[in-house]
Design a protein around this motif. Structure first.
Motif, PDB file in Angstrom:
ATOM      1  N   TYR A   1     156.367  34.715  37.659  1.00 36.08           N
ATOM      2  CA  TYR A   1     157.604  34.590  36.879  1.00 36.08           C
ATOM      3  C   TYR A   1     157.283  34.147  35.450  1.00 36.08           C
ATOM      4  O   TYR A   1     157.502  32.990  35.070  1.00 36.08           O
ATOM      5  N   ARG A   2     156.799  35.079  34.653  1.00 34.95           N
ATOM      6  CA  ARG A   2     156.334  34.713  33.314  1.00 34.95           C
ATOM      7  C   ARG A   2     157.483  34.435  32.354  1.00 34.95           C
ATOM      8  O   ARG A   2     157.379  33.544  31.505  1.00 34.95           O
ATOM      9  N   LYS A   3     158.564  35.166  32.454  1.00 29.97           N
ATOM     10  CA  LYS A   3     159.701  34.909  31.563  1.00 29.97           C
ATOM     11  C   LYS A   3     160.322  33.545  31.862  1.00 29.97           C
ATOM     12  O   LYS A   3     160.774  32.839  30.957  1.00 29.97           O
ATOM     13  N   GLU A   4     160.346  33.168  33.151  1.00 29.55           N
ATOM     14  CA  GLU A   4     160.850  31.853  33.521  1.00 29.55           C
ATOM     15  C   GLU A   4     159.905  30.766  33.032  1.00 29.55           C
ATOM     16  O   GLU A   4     160.339  29.683  32.611  1.00 29.55           O
ATOM     17  N   THR A   5     158.605  31.053  33.067  1.00 30.61           N
ATOM     18  CA  THR A   5     157.623  30.110  32.530  1.00 30.61           C
ATOM     19  C   THR A   5     157.859  29.902  31.040  1.00 30.61           C
ATOM     20  O   THR A   5     157.697  28.797  30.525  1.00 30.61           O
ATOM     21  N   ALA A   6     158.233  30.965  30.345  1.00 30.75           N
ATOM     22  CA  ALA A   6     158.475  30.875  28.902  1.00 30.75           C
ATOM     23  C   ALA A   6     159.581  29.869  28.588  1.00 30.75           C
ATOM     24  O   ALA A   6     159.524  29.163  27.578  1.00 30.75           O
ATOM     25  N   LYS A   7     160.588  29.773  29.449  1.00 29.21           N
ATOM     26  CA  LYS A   7     161.665  28.803  29.228  1.00 29.21           C
ATOM     27  C   LYS A   7     161.126  27.379  29.297  1.00 29.21           C
ATOM     28  O   LYS A   7     161.512  26.512  28.504  1.00 29.21           O
ATOM     29  N   LEU A   8     160.214  27.146  30.251  1.00 26.25           N
ATOM     30  CA  LEU A   8     159.625  25.815  30.379  1.00 26.25           C
ATOM     31  C   LEU A   8     158.629  25.547  29.262  1.00 26.25           C
ATOM     32  O   LEU A   8     158.467  24.406  28.821  1.00 26.25           O
ATOM     33  N   ALA A   9     157.973  26.601  28.787  1.00 22.48           N
ATOM     34  CA  ALA A   9     157.075  26.451  27.639  1.00 22.48           C
ATOM     35  C   ALA A   9     157.872  26.047  26.402  1.00 22.48           C
ATOM     36  O   ALA A   9     157.439  25.189  25.620  1.00 22.48           O
ATOM     37  N   ARG A  10     159.033  26.658  26.221  1.00 21.12           N
ATOM     38  CA  ARG A  10     159.895  26.292  25.088  1.00 21.12           C
ATOM     39  C   ARG A  10     160.329  24.828  25.199  1.00 21.12           C
ATOM     40  O   ARG A  10     160.334  24.090  24.211  1.00 21.12           O
ATOM     41  N   HIS A  11     160.670  24.396  26.411  1.00 21.88           N
ATOM     42  CA  HIS A  11     161.073  23.004  26.603  1.00 21.88           C
ATOM     43  C   HIS A  11     159.905  22.067  26.298  1.00 21.88           C
ATOM     44  O   HIS A  11     160.090  21.018  25.663  1.00 21.88           O
ATOM     45  N   PHE A  12     158.709  22.448  26.731  1.00 20.97           N
ATOM     46  CA  PHE A  12     157.517  21.642  26.461  1.00 20.97           C
ATOM     47  C   PHE A  12     157.307  21.483  24.955  1.00 20.97           C
ATOM     48  O   PHE A  12     157.050  20.384  24.457  1.00 20.97           O
ATOM     49  N   VAL A  13     157.429  22.577  24.231  1.00 18.83           N
ATOM     50  CA  VAL A  13     157.262  22.538  22.776  1.00 18.83           C
ATOM     51  C   VAL A  13     158.333  21.662  22.132  1.00 18.83           C
ATOM     52  O   VAL A  13     158.040  20.867  21.225  1.00 18.83           O
ATOM     53  N   ASP A  14     159.557  21.777  22.603  1.00 19.76           N
ATOM     54  CA  ASP A  14     160.638  20.981  22.037  1.00 19.76           C
ATOM     55  C   ASP A  14     160.415  19.483  22.260  1.00 19.76           C
ATOM     56  O   ASP A  14     160.710  18.660  21.388  1.00 19.76           O
ATOM     57  N   VAL A  15     159.896  19.138  23.435  1.00 22.44           N
ATOM     58  CA  VAL A  15     159.696  17.725  23.778  1.00 22.44           C
ATOM     59  C   VAL A  15     158.473  17.137  23.082  1.00 22.44           C
ATOM     60  O   VAL A  15     158.510  16.007  22.581  1.00 22.44           O
ATOM     61  N   PHE A  16     157.387  17.911  23.032  1.00 20.66           N
ATOM     62  CA  PHE A  16     156.108  17.366  22.571  1.00 20.66           C
ATOM     63  C   PHE A  16     155.667  17.864  21.191  1.00 20.66           C
ATOM     64  O   PHE A  16     154.632  17.455  20.691  1.00 20.66           O
ATOM     65  N   GLY A  17     156.458  18.734  20.591  1.00 18.23           N
ATOM     66  CA  GLY A  17     156.032  19.364  19.347  1.00 18.23           C
ATOM     67  C   GLY A  17     155.734  18.418  18.198  1.00 18.23           C
ATOM     68  O   GLY A  17     154.929  18.730  17.319  1.00 18.23           O
ATOM     69  N   ALA A  18     156.350  17.249  18.179  1.00 17.04           N
ATOM     70  CA  ALA A  18     156.163  16.316  17.066  1.00 17.04           C
ATOM     71  C   ALA A  18     154.925  15.433  17.232  1.00 17.04           C
ATOM     72  O   ALA A  18     154.591  14.676  16.319  1.00 17.04           O
ATOM     73  N   TYR A  19     154.249  15.551  18.361  1.00 15.80           N
ATOM     74  CA  TYR A  19     153.096  14.677  18.631  1.00 15.80           C
ATOM     75  C   TYR A  19     151.786  15.323  18.202  1.00 15.80           C
ATOM     76  O   TYR A  19     151.608  16.550  18.292  1.00 15.80           O
ATOM     77  N   ASP A  20     150.860  14.470  17.771  1.00 14.29           N
ATOM     78  CA  ASP A  20     149.529  14.943  17.370  1.00 14.29           C
ATOM     79  C   ASP A  20     148.623  15.158  18.562  1.00 14.29           C
ATOM     80  O   ASP A  20     147.724  15.998  18.533  1.00 14.29           O
TER      81      ASP A  20
END
Length: 259
Positions: A51-70
């Motif tokens: 389920y790669r498209k469904e994985t993409a939704k969780l990848a987007r959430h991961f980026v949103d949550v952790f994107g500001a961290y080094d």
């Protein structure tokens, strides 16, 4: 430098002591670590079952949550390796060019814990004390996805008081493999039986690994077979100091002899 802990959903739900040990160890080493409460599943179950498209939704959430961290530190080779192993393909499958750009940017900032300790912080002796006989199972993802090599071994061998013993046929899979163990129960059970037998042959009283999922699988078989071997995430060993003393329910090792 802003550092975040991605604890993983398995650890959060079933092994919170692993997350606490990670924070304790990092703080002892001078790292101030945040825990973003909105974090969720990395999407590995979805990705591994197609389920790669469904994985993409969780990848987007991961980026949103952790994107500001080094730095994003993960006490799991399995989940820690997914952003670099799968997020790019998931983004491509979804056709989201913005997500593809974002996952390519964040993947190098995601560090499995032992790699973070040895490669980023540059330490092997973390001040741990663990006077017990220990063997180590290198999980499949640590070997083949994140390529940890000897990093976990170097960290374990530097622990004060430890009696470390090699695991026979260590590179063999324990048979878990997420949904593999469900879809191929007989094969998985045979693989896990071999792994548990090898663990017992070492005479170790503690089995360590960098993935609690594999430790759950092997630990269940050890218990079923009547073998009194405790399973611990590697960070739970590294977080202990002399002030903590030995584990109350595990024999103490001194110069290769158990007391």
């Amino acid at each position: 430098m802003r550092t975040a802990l991605f604890v993983t959903c398995l650890n959060d739900a079933l092994h919170p002591q692993t997350g606490r040990a990670t924070v304790s160890l990092l703080r002892r080493l001078g790292v101030s670590v945040d825990f973003p409460p909105r974090q969720s599943c990395c999407g590995q179950m979805h990705y591994n079952t197609g389920y790669r498209k469904e994985t993409a939704k969780l990848a987007r959430h991961f980026v949103d949550v952790f994107g500001a961290y080094d730095e994003i530190v993960v006490p799991s080779a399995s989940c820690g390796g997914l952003p670099s192993e799968a997020y790019e393909r998931a983004a491509q499958a979804s056709g989201d060019a913005g997500l593809l750009r974002d996952v390519r940017a964040i993947a190098p900032r995601v560090h499995e814990l032992t790699r973070y300790l040895t490669d980023v912080l540059g330490v092997e002796d973390v001040g741990a004390h663990f006077p017990h006989r220990v063997t180590y199972h290198p999980t499949c993802h640590s070997l083949r996805a994140t390529g940890l090599g000897d990093r976990p071994y170097r960290l374990l061998r530097a622990v004060d008081g430890i009696d470390f013993v090699e695991l026979p046929a260590e590179e063999e899979c324990c048979g878990f493999g997420g949904t593999f163990s469900v879809k191929n129960g007989a094969v998985s059970g045979a693989m896990n039986g071999d792994k548990a037998r090898h663990v017992w042959e070492t005479g170790a009283h503690v089995l360590a690994a960098v993935d609690n999922s594999c430790l759950m699988n092997i630990g269940g078989r050890l218990t079923k077979d009547g073998h009194a071997v405790r399973t611990l995430h590697l960070v739970e060993i590294l977080a202990r100091t002399r002030a903590d003393g030995p584990l109350a329910d595990v024999p103490v090792a001194r110069n290769g002899a158990l007391r």
